[in-house]
Design an enzyme around this catalytic site. Structure first.
Site, PDB file in Angstrom:
ATOM      1  N   SER A 155      34.096  17.436  13.334  1.00 28.06           N
ATOM      2  CA  SER A 155      34.302  17.892  14.703  1.00 28.06           C
ATOM      3  C   SER A 155      35.716  17.565  15.175  1.00 28.06           C
ATOM      4  CB  SER A 155      33.278  17.238  15.643  1.00 28.06           C
ATOM      5  OG  SER A 155      33.581  15.876  15.842  1.00 28.06           O
ATOM      6  N   ARG A 206      33.893  12.774  10.293  1.00 26.67           N
ATOM      7  CA  ARG A 206      33.145  13.997  10.588  1.00 26.67           C
ATOM      8  C   ARG A 206      34.132  15.125  10.867  1.00 26.67           C
ATOM      9  NH1 ARG A 206      29.720  12.718  15.551  1.00 26.67           N
ATOM     10  NH2 ARG A 206      29.206  14.928  15.340  1.00 26.67           N
ATOM     11  N   ARG A 234      23.205  20.110  22.720  1.00 29.52           N
ATOM     12  CA  ARG A 234      23.885  19.698  21.499  1.00 29.52           C
ATOM     13  C   ARG A 234      25.176  20.500  21.392  1.00 29.52           C
ATOM     14  NH1 ARG A 234      21.274  17.702  17.165  1.00 29.52           N
ATOM     15  NH2 ARG A 234      23.401  17.211  16.550  1.00 29.52           N
ATOM     16  N   GLY A 235      25.993  20.186  20.398  1.00 28.96           N
ATOM     17  CA  GLY A 235      27.216  20.943  20.179  1.00 28.96           C
ATOM     18  C   GLY A 235      28.459  20.141  20.504  1.00 28.96           C
ATOM     19  N   ASN A 236      29.616  20.746  20.206  1.00 29.16           N
ATOM     20  CA  ASN A 236      30.871  20.048  20.439  1.00 29.16           C
ATOM     21  C   ASN A 236      31.241  20.070  21.925  1.00 29.16           C
ATOM     22  OD1 ASN A 236      32.050  22.593  20.983  1.00 29.16           O
ATOM     23  ND2 ASN A 236      32.663  22.864  18.849  1.00 29.16           N
ATOM     24  N   VAL A 237      32.300  19.350  22.247  1.00 30.36           N
ATOM     25  CA  VAL A 237      32.698  19.226  23.651  1.00 30.36           C
ATOM     26  C   VAL A 237      33.001  20.587  24.259  1.00 30.36           C
ATOM     27  CG1 VAL A 237      34.476  18.312  25.205  1.00 30.36           C
ATOM     28  CG2 VAL A 237      33.529  16.858  23.391  1.00 30.36           C
ATOM     29  N   SER A 245      20.775  13.054  25.600  1.00 29.30           N
ATOM     30  CA  SER A 245      20.575  11.610  25.518  1.00 29.30           C
ATOM     31  C   SER A 245      19.410  11.175  26.401  1.00 29.30           C
ATOM     32  CB  SER A 245      21.852  10.888  25.977  1.00 29.30           C
ATOM     33  OG  SER A 245      21.574   9.557  26.348  1.00 29.30           O
ATOM     34  N   ARG A 269      29.895  22.599  25.154  1.00 24.75           N
ATOM     35  CA  ARG A 269      29.167  22.019  26.279  1.00 24.75           C
ATOM     36  C   ARG A 269      29.851  22.363  27.602  1.00 24.75           C
ATOM     37  NH1 ARG A 269      26.673  16.223  24.330  1.00 24.75           N
ATOM     38  NH2 ARG A 269      26.339  16.779  22.146  1.00 24.75           N
ATOM     39  N   ARG A 278      18.767   8.249  27.432  1.00 22.60           N
ATOM     40  CA  ARG A 278      19.311   7.346  28.446  1.00 22.60           C
ATOM     41  C   ARG A 278      19.892   8.125  29.615  1.00 22.60           C
ATOM     42  NH1 ARG A 278      24.486   6.384  29.643  1.00 22.60           N
ATOM     43  NH2 ARG A 278      25.249   7.145  27.655  1.00 22.60           N
ATOM     44  N   ARG A 279      20.730   9.109  29.309  1.00 19.34           N
ATOM     45  CA  ARG A 279      21.359   9.876  30.381  1.00 19.34           C
ATOM     46  C   ARG A 279      20.326  10.680  31.169  1.00 19.34           C
ATOM     47  NH1 ARG A 279      26.358  11.680  26.473  1.00 19.34           N
ATOM     48  NH2 ARG A 279      27.799   9.962  26.994  1.00 19.34           N
ATOM     49  N   LYS A 339      28.840   3.762  19.101  1.00 20.18           N
ATOM     50  CA  LYS A 339      27.549   3.973  19.745  1.00 20.18           C
ATOM     51  C   LYS A 339      26.590   4.758  18.860  1.00 20.18           C
ATOM     52  CE  LYS A 339      28.759   8.159  22.400  1.00 20.18           C
ATOM     53  NZ  LYS A 339      27.750   9.051  21.805  1.00 20.18           N
ATOM     54  N   ASP A 340      27.095   5.476  17.853  1.00 15.88           N
ATOM     55  CA  ASP A 340      26.246   6.257  16.958  1.00 15.88           C
ATOM     56  C   ASP A 340      25.851   5.487  15.708  1.00 15.88           C
ATOM     57  OD1 ASP A 340      26.416   8.496  18.636  1.00 15.88           O
ATOM     58  OD2 ASP A 340      28.250   9.195  17.661  1.00 15.88           O
ATOM     59  N   CYS A 392      19.332   4.208  18.274  1.00 10.27           N
ATOM     60  CA  CYS A 392      20.493   4.645  19.046  1.00 10.27           C
ATOM     61  C   CYS A 392      20.122   5.605  20.172  1.00 10.27           C
ATOM     62  CB  CYS A 392      21.510   5.326  18.120  1.00 10.27           C
ATOM     63  SG  CYS A 392      22.153   4.278  16.807  1.00 10.27           S
ATOM     64  N   THR A 418      22.237  17.394  28.877  1.00 11.26           N
ATOM     65  CA  THR A 418      22.454  16.192  28.071  1.00 11.26           C
ATOM     66  C   THR A 418      21.308  16.064  27.078  1.00 11.26           C
ATOM     67  OG1 THR A 418      22.657  13.781  28.047  1.00 11.26           O
ATOM     68  CG2 THR A 418      21.320  14.726  29.805  1.00 11.26           C
TER      69      THR A 418
END
Length: 340
Positions: free
Chosen positions: A12, A10, A146-149, A126, A152, A128-129, A80-81, A243, A124
């Site tokens: 990113s 990817r 959403r978005g890159n680190v 997710s 965020r 789960r989170r 995980k993805d 997922c 987040t």
């Protein structure tokens, strides 16, 4: 001149960083240069919430299509993805040693998640989170993210959000100091287990790839990590959940036994169904001492019905994971899981 191996990734910064780490390791064992081939996935262009678009495979499909078209020789995924079902023409040829599997809560002032004031907003995307945030501190709000680190973290630094939850492994794979003055609180796996496969990478190639490539990738494979994530992903598969399901599973090997902690969460009310079991692996021909990983001492055990027969530790891990899923479903976990 030696022909480079083409590694699909990817676009990113995080994906290219983790692919670059695999590329360096592979260059050493394969004796060939590695060329990164950036590929745009649906998950990189669709800005809708992951919970709305399903999440399953949106980061992997475009990469796999490129591999099957011959545009690259191998892929690197965040495990995980990756959907639990692997296409017949492909194989996960290596799972390198896992990095930190924990989540991190990032704040401006270093306030712990459970101490954030009423009404604080945690970012987040997710499910789960989101559920775990409400368990840890029911007084908090969550906002889809959403978005890159970098984007965020900027929303925390700018005061738009009070905290975000990120994977420790992803932060660790980025160069420099990605927090840039923000503070991270590592969330312990005992009370905050993470997604199946979190912290691990999957190196995927064609099932009929050249023997020398498969042999080189086998050198990167870490058996203890593969056993643990196999069990985690078997829990996910056994629950028939994608997922983005509000569930967690984390496994570790301790003195020849596999400990699996799995939890299924209700989305917002704090209700959850969990299991913490330990089963013997007894892998034939493997010194159990070589598979030990640091972890909290086991505090329970399963009934042994699905323990290994001594022949295949990967198969044993898969059976143990399915057993955990079955027992969660018996306890009512199906009522907490979304269905497509």
């Amino acid at each position: 001149m030696t022909t480079p191996l083409r590694l699909g990734t990817r676009r990113s910064a995080l994906a290219q960083a983790q692919s670059g780490q695999v590329a360096k390791a592979l260059e050493k064992v394969a004796g060939r240069p590695i060329e990164l081939v950036p590929i745009t996935s649906e998950g990189d262009t669709n800005r809708a919430s992951l919970s709305e678009i399903g999440g399953q495979g949106i980061f992997a499909t475009a990469l796999r299509d490129a591999l099957l078209r011959g545009e690259c020789d191998l892929l690197v995924h965040s495990l995980k993805d990756l959907p639990t079902q692997i296409p017949e023409r492909l194989t996960i040829a290596a799972i390198p040693a896992r990095a930190d599997a924990r989540d991190v809560a990032i704040t401006r002032e270093g306030i712990a998640l459970h101490d954030l004031k009423d009404g604080s907003t945690v970012g987040t995307g997710s499910p789960r989170r989101i559920a775990q945030v409400h368990v840890r501190n029911p007084r908090l709000h969550t906002a889809d993210l959403r978005g890159n680190v970098d984007s965020r973290l900027k929303r925390v630094a700018d005061g738009e959000l009070d905290a975000v939850i990120l994977a420790a492994a992803g932060l660790g794979r980025l160069d420099g100091d990605p927090l840039g003055g923000l503070t991270g609180e590592l969330l312990g796996l005992g009370e905050w287990p993470t997604a199946p496969g979190q912290g691990a990478l999957a190196v995927e190639t064609a099932a009929d790839a050249p023997a020398d490539l498969l042999a080189a990738l086998a050198e990167l494979d870490d058996e203890a990590t593969r056993i643990a994530v196999t069990a985690e992903r078997a829990v996910l598969e056994g629950l028939d959940a994608g997922c983005q399901a509000p569930m967690a599973a984390h496994a570790v090997i301790d003195r020849g036994h596999l400990r699996v902690r799995a939890v299924v969460y209700a989305p917002h009310d704090g209700w959850r169904i969990g299991l913490d079991v330990t089963e013997a692996l007894h892998p034939a021909g493997v010194d159990a001492g070589n598979l030990d990983e640091e972890y909290i001492h086991p505090n329970g055990s399963g009934n042994g019905a699905d323990s290994a027969d001594g022949a295949d530790p990967i198969g044993a891990a898969r059976r143990i994971g399915f057993s955990v899923a079955h027992r969660l479903l018996e306890r009512g976990a199906a009522d907490l899981l979304p269905r497509s």
